[in-house]
Every structure is written in C-alpha cells, then in structure tokens.
Scaffold this motif. Sequence first.
Motif, mmCIF file in Angstrom:
data_model
loop_
_atom_site.group_PDB
_atom_site.id
_atom_site.type_symbol
_atom_site.label_atom_id
_atom_site.label_comp_id
_atom_site.label_asym_id
_atom_site.label_seq_id
_atom_site.Cartn_x
_atom_site.Cartn_y
_atom_site.Cartn_z
ATOM 1 N N VAL A 1 0.830 -1.198 0.000
ATOM 2 C CA VAL A 1 0.000 0.000 0.000
ATOM 3 C C VAL A 1 0.872 1.258 0.000
ATOM 4 O O VAL A 1 2.048 1.231 0.397
ATOM 5 N N ALA A 2 0.264 2.354 -0.448
ATOM 6 C CA ALA A 2 0.942 3.650 -0.492
ATOM 7 C C ALA A 2 0.055 4.683 0.190
ATOM 8 O O ALA A 2 -1.171 4.542 0.210
ATOM 9 N N PRO A 3 0.643 5.768 0.718
ATOM 10 C CA PRO A 3 -0.104 6.697 1.560
ATOM 11 C C PRO A 3 -0.936 7.754 0.837
ATOM 12 O O PRO A 3 -1.594 8.539 1.498
ATOM 13 N N ARG A 4 -0.916 7.801 -0.492
ATOM 14 C CA ARG A 4 -1.691 8.833 -1.183
ATOM 15 C C ARG A 4 -2.416 8.235 -2.386
ATOM 16 O O ARG A 4 -1.946 7.292 -3.015
ATOM 17 N N THR A 5 -3.556 8.827 -2.725
ATOM 18 C CA THR A 5 -4.315 8.343 -3.875
ATOM 19 C C THR A 5 -3.615 8.645 -5.191
ATOM 20 O O THR A 5 -3.917 8.034 -6.214
ATOM 21 N N ASP A 6 -2.664 9.604 -5.171
ATOM 22 C CA ASP A 6 -1.908 9.937 -6.372
ATOM 23 C C ASP A 6 -0.448 9.511 -6.253
ATOM 24 O O ASP A 6 0.429 10.055 -6.923
ATOM 25 N N HIS A 7 -0.175 8.527 -5.408
ATOM 26 C CA HIS A 7 1.198 8.058 -5.220
ATOM 27 C C HIS A 7 1.742 7.492 -6.532
ATOM 28 O O HIS A 7 1.018 6.797 -7.258
ATOM 29 N N PRO A 8 3.009 7.757 -6.871
ATOM 30 C CA PRO A 8 3.558 7.268 -8.145
ATOM 31 C C PRO A 8 3.570 5.748 -8.276
ATOM 32 O O PRO A 8 3.643 5.227 -9.403
ATOM 33 N N ALA A 9 3.469 5.024 -7.171
ATOM 34 C CA ALA A 9 3.413 3.563 -7.254
ATOM 35 C C ALA A 9 2.119 3.084 -7.918
ATOM 36 O O ALA A 9 2.014 1.920 -8.322
ATOM 37 N N LEU A 10 1.132 3.970 -8.025
ATOM 38 C CA LEU A 10 -0.140 3.625 -8.651
ATOM 39 C C LEU A 10 -0.135 3.866 -10.158
ATOM 40 O O LEU A 10 -1.091 3.495 -10.843
ATOM 41 N N TYR A 11 0.902 4.479 -10.689
ATOM 42 C CA TYR A 11 0.899 4.909 -12.091
ATOM 43 C C TYR A 11 1.878 4.098 -12.934
ATOM 44 O O TYR A 11 3.035 3.911 -12.564
ATOM 45 N N ARG A 12 1.381 3.631 -14.076
ATOM 46 C CA ARG A 12 2.191 2.876 -15.033
ATOM 47 C C ARG A 12 1.814 3.300 -16.451
ATOM 48 O O ARG A 12 0.692 3.767 -16.684
ATOM 49 N N ASP A 13 2.739 3.103 -17.383
ATOM 50 C CA ASP A 13 2.455 3.492 -18.769
ATOM 51 C C ASP A 13 2.635 2.345 -19.754
ATOM 52 O O ASP A 13 2.624 2.552 -20.974
#
Length: 312
Positions: free
Chosen positions: A185-197
């Motif tokens: 888990v990550a602490p923010r809804t916009d954490h970079p761990a949530l983003y992939r391309d």
Amino acid sequence: MNMKKEGLPTLTSSATSISNSIVFFIMLWIILEPTQLPPVTMQERRWKMKRSFSRSTLRGQKGFSETDLKLEMVPQDALRRTLFPLGGLTKEFVKKIAAENRLHHVLQKKESMGICFVGKRNFENFILQYLQPRPGKFISIEDNKVLGTHQGWFLYTLGQRAKIGGLREPWYVVEKDGIKGDVFVAPRTDHPALYRDLLRTNRVHWIAEEPPAALVRDKMMECQFRFRHQMALVPCVLTLNQDGTVWVTAVKAVRALTPGQFAVFYKGGECLGSGKILRLGPSAYTLQKGKSKSTVATEGSGDSPGSGPTLS
C-alpha cells in the motif's frame, strides 16, 4: 477465469464483459437462422441503429452510451445479426422520453453501480463464503513496514483504499503478492506507485478486422484505450506481437492499471476491440527509485573503484 489467482475485485470488469458477450449475444446468435450478412463496424450510420459509440465520438456530451464497453468481445457474426433500437440516443435523452410518457418506474429505477452477481451484500463477506481466508500483511511500498493484516489479498484491487485498522490516514493498494499473500500500500491516492504506462494483453479480439491493416503493416499503431467504465480515453501506441497479443504504451502514466481487466481500443470514433491485461510494466515509483539509485551510484563512484554504492 481463475478467481484465486487474479482476485474477485480484479475480475469485476472481466465478468461483466464476458457475461455480456456470452449471455446476451452468443446464446441469442446460435438460435438465429444462418444468413450471409455484410461486416459490421462499431461506426454505423444512425438510420441503421448505430451499433456503438466511443468517448471520442461523444466527448463532452453527458450521458453517452457505453455500449462499446459491453460489445468489445462480441464476435463479428453476432454483431451482423444485432440491432440497437436506441441508436444514438443518450441516457439522459431516453429518461426525458420516459418522463414525457409518464414512465415513472423507469425514472425511479436506480442504476447498477456494483457487481451484478453480488448485489447489495457486503463484498468481503460474500467472497469469504466461497474462498477460504488467506490472512496476510499490509506492507508499505516505501519502507516495507508492516501496517496491519487482512483476510485475503484477493479481496483487494489496485487503486482501492485499503481498510487498515488503527490508521487514520488513507492508504491505497498498489501491488499484491499472491504467493506470500501480502498487499502493498501507499499513503496517497496519487502516489507514483499507482501509475504505469506499459501493459501487455492476451490475444486481442478485433471487432471488424483481425487485426487492423495498419497494425499488421507497421507492427505499431497509434490509437486510444480505456480499461474502466467512464474513464477518459488515453492516447497510446500498440505494438503487435507474433502471437496476436499487444504491448500498449500510454503517452502518460495511467492510475491503477490492473491485470485481469480489459483494455478496450478506439480509433477515429470507432471501438476496435479489446484484450485482457496480463502484465504490467514498472510503476512510476519503481522507475524513480531506479533512476535515483543510478544517479547516486554515478555521483558516488569517486576516484577509486568500488568506493560508491552499488545498484540493487
């Protein structure tokens, strides 16, 4: 579909797509009298009862049709025998017609926002009636600290807020380890761990032609895609593999790409088809960490060999 392998929340859109394509169309198609009919695209003229709309066609209009997200797996032979009597009408316009004709039961009917086969029941309790709990840990993606425990990694999907007892601030699911049972888990809804391309699909189901001529010729094609209901279309580049699968490279990182869901492709106002997401590229957070380590290693290399930190 392997529920234990992929997790039920991950399969929500998969189950919807498959049930629509099999139940609503395949079963109807097999009882129709076989006839020779011309090919159908997802961009027919309105007087022919338009088959589908894409967000690129109806961008900016409220209440656009999402028929394309239900038809991306339907075979061409079934589409040739299908009529859509609402044509190009939006949901809001249909409700207006219902109001003018005093069809109040239509107006009062609540829209389905959940999983159709679960209904209003508690999702976690429902799933644990069929799958044995597999207790695991919630782990911070940033420092590997254990933050709490859960009853099964399959109860969570990427991007979802994690229910971690004793923590006031929200944490969000960014990765899952189905072998160890851990949920990262990550602490923010916009954490970079949530983003992939970057993602790879299984063999793509193409609606009108298989695959598009431009993709066959150039092995690459610019288009757009989405993987969730009502999300904005994302510009991307498809790279065709020999086995019919594709790599999808988004022009910008996308939040909560999830294996098991379907990537639906569009070009020029037409829904082209879809493929099930099998693999994901590294997250923006992973890439940032790698770049940071590389920079540190270079800057700390010094004058003597081995004096700086090494890459992991």
